[in-house]
Motif scaffolding. Structure first.
Motif, PDB file in Angstrom:
ATOM      1  N   MET A 210       0.833  -1.172   0.000  1.00  0.00           N
ATOM      2  CA  MET A 210       0.000   0.000   0.000  1.00  0.00           C
ATOM      3  C   MET A 210       0.889   1.251   0.000  1.00  0.00           C
ATOM      4  SD  MET A 210      -2.731   1.457   2.819  1.00  0.00           S
ATOM      5  CE  MET A 210      -3.292  -0.150   3.183  1.00  0.00           C
ATOM      6  N   VAL A 211       0.521   2.218  -0.819  1.00  0.00           N
ATOM      7  CA  VAL A 211       1.242   3.484  -0.882  1.00  0.00           C
ATOM      8  C   VAL A 211       0.609   4.443   0.119  1.00  0.00           C
ATOM      9  CG1 VAL A 211       1.861   5.441  -2.341  1.00  0.00           C
ATOM     10  CG2 VAL A 211       1.821   3.134  -3.305  1.00  0.00           C
ATOM     11  N   ILE A 212       1.416   4.907   1.077  1.00  0.00           N
ATOM     12  CA  ILE A 212       0.932   5.844   2.093  1.00  0.00           C
ATOM     13  C   ILE A 212       1.445   7.232   1.744  1.00  0.00           C
ATOM     14  CG2 ILE A 212       0.972   6.485   4.527  1.00  0.00           C
ATOM     15  CD1 ILE A 212       1.325   3.494   5.159  1.00  0.00           C
ATOM     16  N   PHE A 213       0.527   8.176   1.601  1.00  0.00           N
ATOM     17  CA  PHE A 213       0.846   9.569   1.307  1.00  0.00           C
ATOM     18  C   PHE A 213       0.679  10.339   2.616  1.00  0.00           C
ATOM     19  CE2 PHE A 213      -0.089  13.829  -0.366  1.00  0.00           C
ATOM     20  CZ  PHE A 213       0.914  13.951  -1.316  1.00  0.00           C
ATOM     21  N   THR A 214       1.756  10.960   3.096  1.00  0.00           N
ATOM     22  CA  THR A 214       1.730  11.621   4.399  1.00  0.00           C
ATOM     23  C   THR A 214       1.599  13.129   4.232  1.00  0.00           C
ATOM     24  OG1 THR A 214       3.059   9.856   5.357  1.00  0.00           O
ATOM     25  CG2 THR A 214       2.979  11.933   6.571  1.00  0.00           C
ATOM     26  N   VAL A 215       0.595  13.684   4.905  1.00  0.00           N
ATOM     27  CA  VAL A 215       0.306  15.114   4.860  1.00  0.00           C
ATOM     28  C   VAL A 215       0.437  15.687   6.264  1.00  0.00           C
ATOM     29  CG1 VAL A 215      -1.410  16.876   4.278  1.00  0.00           C
ATOM     30  CG2 VAL A 215      -1.315  14.739   2.968  1.00  0.00           C
ATOM     31  N   VAL A 216       1.222  16.749   6.389  1.00  0.00           N
ATOM     32  CA  VAL A 216       1.388  17.442   7.656  1.00  0.00           C
ATOM     33  C   VAL A 216       0.632  18.759   7.567  1.00  0.00           C
ATOM     34  CG1 VAL A 216       3.059  18.601   9.170  1.00  0.00           C
ATOM     35  CG2 VAL A 216       3.598  16.374   8.165  1.00  0.00           C
ATOM     36  N   LEU A 217      -0.155  19.060   8.594  1.00  0.00           N
ATOM     37  CA  LEU A 217      -0.906  20.309   8.638  1.00  0.00           C
ATOM     38  C   LEU A 217      -0.505  21.082   9.884  1.00  0.00           C
ATOM     39  CD1 LEU A 217      -3.126  17.823   7.723  1.00  0.00           C
ATOM     40  CD2 LEU A 217      -4.227  19.908   6.942  1.00  0.00           C
ATOM     41  N   PHE A 218      -0.146  22.359   9.716  1.00  0.00           N
ATOM     42  CA  PHE A 218       0.171  23.207  10.864  1.00  0.00           C
ATOM     43  C   PHE A 218       0.010  24.658  10.474  1.00  0.00           C
ATOM     44  CE2 PHE A 218       4.188  22.668   8.681  1.00  0.00           C
ATOM     45  CZ  PHE A 218       4.692  23.965   8.641  1.00  0.00           C
ATOM     46  N   GLY A 219      -0.063  25.516  11.477  1.00  0.00           N
ATOM     47  CA  GLY A 219      -0.203  26.942  11.217  1.00  0.00           C
ATOM     48  C   GLY A 219      -0.123  27.728  12.500  1.00  0.00           C
ATOM     49  N   HIS A 220      -0.424  29.001  12.369  1.00  0.00           N
ATOM     50  CA  HIS A 220      -0.338  29.895  13.515  1.00  0.00           C
ATOM     51  C   HIS A 220      -1.315  29.495  14.612  1.00  0.00           C
ATOM     52  CE1 HIS A 220       2.399  32.542  11.546  1.00  0.00           C
ATOM     53  NE2 HIS A 220       1.545  32.880  10.595  1.00  0.00           N
ATOM     54  N   ARG A 221      -0.918  29.809  15.821  1.00  0.00           N
ATOM     55  CA  ARG A 221      -1.767  29.545  16.986  1.00  0.00           C
ATOM     56  C   ARG A 221      -3.077  30.325  16.887  1.00  0.00           C
ATOM     57  NH1 ARG A 221      -0.363  27.257  21.883  1.00  0.00           N
ATOM     58  NH2 ARG A 221       1.786  27.302  21.164  1.00  0.00           N
TER      59      ARG A 221
END
Length: 157
Positions: free
Chosen positions: A1-12
């Motif tokens: 299985m191909v796992i695509f990793t997405v990171v989400l972050f931003g200002h407080r």
């Protein structure tokens, strides 16, 4: 299985909630519809993190929930997490404590966790308006690593 990793972050703290939510929704919907499996990595330190997590949860229910996971990555164990573990285990698919950041000085732990997540990422989705602070420093790190970055604050100016 191909796992695509997405990171989400931003200002407080962010002012344009609707812009952030709409942007996250468009990206997550496309990923759920097109990728074999998507791993979403989030923190829980501020406004954008909450927007990202709740949008992912909502879309997993309404679009597709069998090809993704939502993982809360902590910089170190917290009493809030330990005291509310049952709630968090129901909300997130996975909960991890970043090993590198858990060994770092507490003032640098979030930045160490963010860099670890960037290293794992195929895609960065962020909301960074200001050229200062931890989120901005993480974007600069991601750029140096050659990561694909979508900054929703810039996309919707």
């Amino acid at each position: 299985m191909v796992i695509f990793t997405v990171v989400l972050f931003g200002h407080r703290y962010i002012d344009r909630f609707a812009v952030a939510e709409t942007g996250v929704e468009e990206i997550v919907r496309k990923l759920l519809e097109s990728k074999e499996y998507t791993e979403f990595l989030v923190g829980r330190e501020g406004d954008f993190d909450q927007i990202a997590s709740s949008t992912i949860k909502r879309l997993k229910r309404s679009v597709r929930d069998d090809n993704s996971s939502l993982t809360w990555v902590l910089p170190y164990p917290t009493s809030e997490m330990e005291n509310n573990i049952e709630y968090y285990e129901k909300y997130y698919d996975n909960i991890e404590v970043c090993e590198e950041s858990s060994r770092a000085h507490f003032k640098g732990a979030i930045q160490a966790r963010n860099r670890n997540m960037v290293d794992r990422a195929d895609l960065i989705v962020c909301y960074v308006e200001h050229q200062r602070g931890g989120s901005y420093q993480t974007i600069k790190y991601a750029e140096k690593q050659g990561k694909h970055i979508i900054n929703l604050a810039e996309e919707n100016e």
